[in-house]
Enzyme design. Structure first.
Site, short mmCIF file in Angstrom:
data_model
loop_
_atom_site.label_atom_id
_atom_site.label_comp_id
_atom_site.label_asym_id
_atom_site.label_seq_id
_atom_site.Cartn_x
_atom_site.Cartn_y
_atom_site.Cartn_z
CB THR A 1 29.25 -31.83 25.18
OG1 THR A 1 30.17 -31.48 24.01
CG2 THR A 1 29.48 -32.96 25.94
CG ASP A 2 28.94 -28.45 20.61
OD1 ASP A 2 29.82 -28.69 21.33
OD2 ASP A 2 29.19 -28.43 19.44
CB THR B 1 31.46 -36.32 21.29
OG1 THR B 1 31.50 -34.98 20.76
CG2 THR B 1 32.91 -36.75 21.31
CB SER C 1 25.92 -27.74 16.85
OG SER C 1 26.40 -28.95 15.95
#
Length: 323
Positions: free
Chosen positions: A84-85, A11, A53
């Site tokens: 961050t995932d 992100t 991801s």
């Protein structure tokens, strides 16, 4: 000596507006978002530009090699921008393979680079500040987010959208990075690093199976049929599973495939408290993961199996042995 910034996407590098975000910005562009732009004494490398991801074990080992190469070239520390995932998994993998006093700091963002109030620039500035600070040395791999840093082992993403996305349940932060200061709050315990054979370019398959009321052993059986090298069970409470899952765990262990028991509860360890629960799983050959999350337990087991592929049971026991 300079710092090394390695960009992988996420992100923090994404633009395009809600519903159409794509990771696009590289390391140089991320540095340019800082006020003032921070390019002096920071080397840059674009490793990938994807959401986390989409990363694979092969990607994480490439990242480890890039971090190692930068340290071998003499930088004072490494900062990795990352989605961050999967950040908690990447952070632990890098930490497991990290045998150097110099810090490796991961950071990212919850809001895109073109959002009204992006949080990426502040997180990146804090990560660079922490990586250059003497109080980060000897702390291993750290995750810095929203003014706080956490040791890789035990860090979790705890909110899907909030700026303060990370925490370390039961442990707390290691550093505070705010107002131009770095404050050491606690020094994390370090464990000996793992060493992988030079020809290892990917991680072995390790699956996570969750439990719920009425669950049976079907998913464990399916994972075995799919070729899993190890299994992590996200059990209930302090490590309890329905009878059908317990039997499937015993069968899996009997087949020579290591099984690790974690909890679906966010905080606290698993323990052999009940004769038909964690105690039965332990008697059946499963290993209890303490307070590691299912996702970090999976990462640890995969690294252990890659390091000792000839004896998976031994590798699992060594990885989760109490220190």
């Amino acid at each position: 000596m300079p710092l090394q910034l390695i960009a992988t996407g996420g992100t923090i590098s994404s633009t395009g507006g809600l519903g159409a975000l794509e990771a696009r910005l590289g390391a140089e562009e991320l540095l340019a978002t800082l006020t003032p732009p921070s390019t002096e004494d920071v080397r840059t490398l674009d490793l990938t530009t994807v959401v986390s991801s989409a990363l694979t074990g092969r990607d994480l080992l490439r990242l480890h090699r890039a971090v190692r190469a930068a340290l071998d070239e003499g930088v004072d520390g490494v900062v990795v921008t990352h989605g961050t995932d999967a950040m908690e998994e990447t952070a632990l993998l890098l930490d497991l393979l990290h045998e150097d006093d110099r810090p490796v700091v991961l950071t990212g963002a919850q809001r895109a680079a073109d959002a009204v109030a992006p949080d990426g620039p502040a997180n990146l500035a804090a990560a660079l500040e922490l990586a250059a600070h003497p109080d980060a040395r000897g702390c291993g791999v750290l995750v810095v987010f929203d003014g706080e840093a956490y040791a890789a082992r035990g860090v979790r993403k705890v909110h899907t959208v909030r700026a303060g996305a990370f925490a370390a349940p039961g442990l707390g932060p290691t550093h505070r990075v705010a107002a131009g200061r770095v404050d050491l709050l606690r020094r994390p315990a370090r464990r000996p690093g793992w060493s992988l054979p030079a020809d290892v370019v990917d991680l072995p398959r390790v699956d996570v199976v969750a439990t719920h009321l009425g669950a049976d052993g079907s998913l464990l059986t399916a994972a075995r049929a799919a070729g899993t090298r190890g299994l992590v069970v996200a059990a209930m409470g302090a490590g309890n599973t329905p009878p059908g899952v317990t039997q499937a765990v015993e069968d899996t262990c009997a087949a020579g495939i290591p099984v690790v028991i974690t909890s679906r509860v966010p905080e606290g360890p698993v323990a052999p408290l009940y004769g038909s629960g964690g105690s039965a799983l332990q008697r059946g050959g499963a290993v209890l993961a303490g307070d590691l999350s299912p996702w970090q337990a999976r990462t640890l087991l995969a690294v252990a199996l890659a390091a000792d592929p000839d004896d998976p049971v031994r590798a699992c026991a060594a990885a989760f042995a109490p220190v």
